[in-house]
Motif scaffolding. Sequence first.
Motif, short mmCIF file in Angstrom:
data_model
loop_
_atom_site.label_atom_id
_atom_site.label_comp_id
_atom_site.label_asym_id
_atom_site.label_seq_id
_atom_site.Cartn_x
_atom_site.Cartn_y
_atom_site.Cartn_z
N SER A 15 0.89 -1.23 0.23
CA SER A 15 -0.03 0.07 -0.05
C SER A 15 0.95 1.27 -0.04
CB SER A 15 -0.87 -0.08 1.30
OG SER A 15 -1.85 -1.26 1.13
N THR A 16 2.20 1.06 0.08
CA THR A 16 2.91 2.30 0.38
C THR A 16 2.65 3.25 -1.01
OG1 THR A 16 4.49 1.03 1.67
CG2 THR A 16 5.41 3.18 0.22
N GLN A 17 2.84 2.70 -2.17
CA GLN A 17 2.69 3.54 -3.26
C GLN A 17 1.23 4.40 -3.49
OE1 GLN A 17 3.33 1.44 -6.96
NE2 GLN A 17 3.28 3.36 -8.25
N SER A 18 0.19 3.70 -3.03
CA SER A 18 -1.12 4.36 -3.17
C SER A 18 -1.25 5.47 -2.12
CB SER A 18 -2.11 3.41 -3.02
OG SER A 18 -2.02 2.78 -1.88
N GLN A 19 -0.47 5.48 -0.97
CA GLN A 19 -0.82 6.19 0.36
C GLN A 19 0.39 7.21 0.44
OE1 GLN A 19 -3.31 6.18 2.27
NE2 GLN A 19 -4.31 4.49 1.42
N LYS A 20 1.33 6.96 -0.34
CA LYS A 20 2.69 7.74 -0.46
C LYS A 20 2.42 9.24 -0.47
CE LYS A 20 7.51 7.61 -1.34
NZ LYS A 20 7.84 7.47 0.15
N MET A 21 2.83 10.46 0.42
CA MET A 21 2.77 11.59 0.23
C MET A 21 4.03 12.26 -0.28
SD MET A 21 0.91 12.67 3.95
CE MET A 21 1.79 11.26 5.00
N SER A 22 3.83 13.44 -1.22
CA SER A 22 5.08 13.90 -1.54
C SER A 22 5.78 14.92 -0.28
CB SER A 22 4.70 15.03 -2.55
OG SER A 22 4.00 15.93 -2.20
N ALA A 23 7.12 15.30 -0.75
CA ALA A 23 7.59 16.15 0.23
C ALA A 23 6.72 17.44 0.78
CB ALA A 23 8.96 16.68 -0.38
N GLY A 24 6.15 17.74 -0.46
CA GLY A 24 5.06 19.03 -0.14
C GLY A 24 4.02 18.55 0.84
N ASN A 25 3.47 17.52 0.86
CA ASN A 25 2.35 17.00 1.50
C ASN A 25 3.05 16.93 2.89
OD1 ASN A 25 1.37 14.58 -1.22
ND2 ASN A 25 0.75 16.62 -0.95
N LEU A 26 4.08 16.50 2.92
CA LEU A 26 4.43 16.09 4.23
C LEU A 26 4.81 17.61 5.26
CD1 LEU A 26 7.21 13.17 3.81
CD2 LEU A 26 5.09 13.05 5.19
N LEU A 27 5.34 18.45 4.49
CA LEU A 27 5.62 19.86 4.98
C LEU A 27 4.38 20.40 5.53
CD1 LEU A 27 7.84 22.58 3.60
CD2 LEU A 27 5.44 23.08 3.99
N ALA A 28 3.22 20.12 4.65
CA ALA A 28 2.05 20.72 5.13
C ALA A 28 1.20 19.98 6.22
CB ALA A 28 1.01 20.84 3.85
#
Length: 358
Positions: free
Chosen positions: A41-54
């Motif tokens: 499930s990692t690929q479908s749930q993965k957040m970008s660096a920008g998502n993580l910053l937010a």
Amino acid sequence: MLPQTNKLQVLLLSSALLTTLVPITPANSQVPRVQQLQINSTQSQKMSAGNLLAENTKSSVVRVVIGCKAKVYLPKNGKIYDLDKMLGHGSGFFVNSNGYIVTNAHVTNITTEQCKQYLATELGVKLEGDGEDLDAVEQQLKWIEAKPTYLVNLPNGESLPFQILKSGATFDEGKDVSIIKVNVRNAPVLKLADSSKVQLLDKVTAVGYPGLVETSTAFDEKSLLEATFTSGEVSAIKTLKDNVPVIQITAPAAPGNSGGPVLNEQGEVIGIVTFGFSNNHVFLFTSNTVQEFLTSLGITNEEGLIDQKYREGLQLYNQGKYTQALRVFQLVKRLFPYHSEVDKFIQQSEQVIAANYR
């Protein structure tokens, strides 16, 4: 609030009235179902660096609300009029886990006399309902009480009163910084960058609560508590007449954004939105100026356990390690029940885990 430079007398009202590693499993071994799900499930749930910053930022940025309340006695009819009005809001962010918040001075500074002026319209309406005219009875009115009201709206919807610890002045008169405090512990903190290292065309993100959302009937109440993120670059580094440095950015901001943090690519605060000639020509008072205020009060800008754990939980979640992430998110929830985002990740982690034990 983001004041236009030619409207200093209405600064306040310009608002629309912030890894744990797991062992490598040998190829011929049996992988438990939950662990296999985490990997797939990692690929479908993965957040970008920008998502993580937010996600790391949202719970630290707050809405700073200013109002006025008063009791006014009119001897002519023996009535006491209760007045209470929200005037406007700005943005701010936790700079220390013990409830210390940074915002603009022009967001928090309001006098008793200004309160009386702002409440005059509401008083006039109430007097008119009793057959009285404000202008005719103004000299008779007895202001029993008139004072500002101060509230911080946390992103989860909780409202807490705040006190002003130290406040400067509007940008044309001094350093437009205010340090306020609410009664919480383990608040999620944003770290200050060294603004002297900021360079032209650095990528930046402005975070805050633009008042234009309030003025539209198209949004629900929850949207008032959703911080807005806008991106841009550092377009200039300038100095005000009193030798105070400011940073100009291209990230759009609007009335209501004042006091909100502007982040570098590492998620650190380089300054706070303060004033602008338009929504696309925004100036910041620098993080180093903010640090001066904190130092004078003996306040340290340090991350707490909740910051470390929430970041750890997001990393685990992003790697598809939902069982481990869930435990960390539950700890974050216990440490800071006001956290606006952790419930979402707890629920999503539980759903993924439960779906694979059926």
